[in-house]
Design an enzyme around this catalytic site. Structure first.
Site, PDB file in Angstrom:
ATOM      1  CG  LEU A 106      -1.969  -1.118   1.240  1.00 55.77           C
ATOM      2  CD1 LEU A 106      -2.781  -1.079   2.525  1.00 55.77           C
ATOM      3  CD2 LEU A 106      -2.896  -1.035   0.035  1.00 55.77           C
ATOM      4  CE  LYS A 120      16.102   1.940   1.530  1.00 54.07           C
ATOM      5  NZ  LYS A 120      15.184   0.825   1.262  1.00 54.07           N
ATOM      6  CB  ILE A 176       1.550  -3.140   8.528  1.00 57.21           C
ATOM      7  CG1 ILE A 176       1.478  -3.470  10.014  1.00 57.21           C
ATOM      8  CG2 ILE A 176       1.440  -1.649   8.274  1.00 57.21           C
ATOM      9  CD1 ILE A 176       2.694  -3.033  10.806  1.00 57.21           C
ATOM     10  CE1 TYR A 222      14.802   4.788   3.261  1.00 60.31           C
ATOM     11  CE2 TYR A 222      16.200   6.333   2.072  1.00 60.31           C
ATOM     12  CZ  TYR A 222      15.181   5.400   2.081  1.00 60.31           C
ATOM     13  OH  TYR A 222      14.539   5.085   0.909  1.00 60.31           O
TER      14      TYR A 222
END
Ligand code: AKB
Length: 319
Positions: free
Chosen positions: A10, A146, A35, A142
């Site tokens: 989503l 990554k 979720i 982040y």
């Protein structure tokens, strides 16, 4: 014919990825998971859907054992700005979810895709025409996620033979689903505000260049990479991708071609500005082009036209 299990269905990328995969491989061959439940009218709800928290390894494996996919596309993750606000949550979700997904791919012999990002680069990385292989010492949670993710995917490939593939996405721009919690989100918000208000206040400063790409090109890139001959993939985790290097004044000028009265002012957010300044201005995509034929179609002009048309149509439907 692929049979695909998708997490984070989503999200901004997941929504359009699910739709495209169902168009190519058939509705029943794509299991979308997220979720939360899809909102009423979501295109994701038009085929098989299951609730899944990617930190729940048992449920993930149960769903895979039942659905019997041959491919997994693991998209669930927190983006850069949210990860900076909640670093521990980001580590647990981004890395915990990835380990669970890779383990499932290993046990069930699944081809595997997960996106990396331009966030995998940091302040010491060469800023212009950033090479495929270069310094990766990001200073954001982040970015740490990554880089770790790229290494982990390579590990699962070399150690266990899992067919892992990945790309370093730039900011992705789409009118279907708005992003949340990213640093590059301004380049989506600006179009929505142009249509809704005729003006935009940017949290990213003028002159701050970042790589971007229209979502259609991003989805095509995922499909193309997953269909590519694995024997030709030298940099499989993960390929630099971009279609344009732009800054807010360039987007403003492109929108003004359609609406000369559109204005932009600035109220810079130091956190997101700091993240943006730690990322490259422009990256070199020659390995993706050479190894599997990456070939984005949209430049700033073509993307601006599609964005404004698409958002206007959506706003008219609401009215
Ligand atoms: C973000 O801004 O966090 C993402 C990305 C470039 O990975 N859009």
């Amino acid at each position: 014919m692929k049979r695909i299990f998708i997490t984070g269905a989503l999200g901004q990328i997941g929504t359009e990825l699910v739709a495209k995969c169902r168009e190519i491989y058939g509705n029943d061959n794509v299991l979308a998971t997220d979720i939360r439940e899809p909102e009423a009218g979501s295109i994701v709800a038009e085929g098989p859907f299951e609730i899944l928290d990617v930190t729940d390894a048992d449920k993930m494996e149960q769903l895979i054992a039942d659905f019997k996919p041959d491919t997994m596309m693991h998209m669930a993750a927190l983006l850069s700005a949210t990860a900076e606000q909640k670093p521990l949550l980001a580590w647990n979700l981004n890395m915990g979810g990835l380990v669970n997904a890779l383990e499932a791919a290993r046990k069930y012999d699944l081809q595997f895709f997960t996106p990396s990002s331009i966030g995998a680069f940091g302040p010491n990385t060469p800023k212009k025409n950033t090479p495929q292989v270069t310094i990766q010492r990001p200073n954001t949670m982040y970015g740490v996620n990554k880089v770790s993710g790229e290494l982990l995917c390579d590990y699962y490939f070399t150690k266990f033979g899992v067919d892992t593939r990945s790309v370093r996405f730039p900011g992705l721009i789409s009118y279907i689903k708005e992003p949340g919690g990213g640093t590059t989100d301004y380049a989506v918000d600006i179009y929505f505000q142009a249509v809704r208000e005729g003006k935009y206040t940017s949290y990213i400063d003028r002159g701050t260049y970042m790589d971007m790409m229209f979502m259609d090109d991003a989805i095509d890139a995922i499909i193309k990479l997953m269909e590519a001959d694995g024997g030709k993939l030298i940099n499989r985790n993960a390929y630099n991708l971009s279609a344009m290097s732009i800054e807010p004044e360039m987007v403003k000028a492109a929108i003004q071609e359609h609406d000369p009265n559109f204005t932009v002012d600035y109220d810079v957010d130091p956190v997101r500005q700091g993240i943006a300044e730690s990322w490259p201005d422009s990256i070199d995509t020659s390995c993706a082009r050479g190894e599997w034929g990456f070939d984005p179609k949209y430049d700033l002009t073509a993307m601006t036209k599609r964005m404004l048309e698409g958002i206007r149509e959506k706003e008219n439907q609401k009215a």
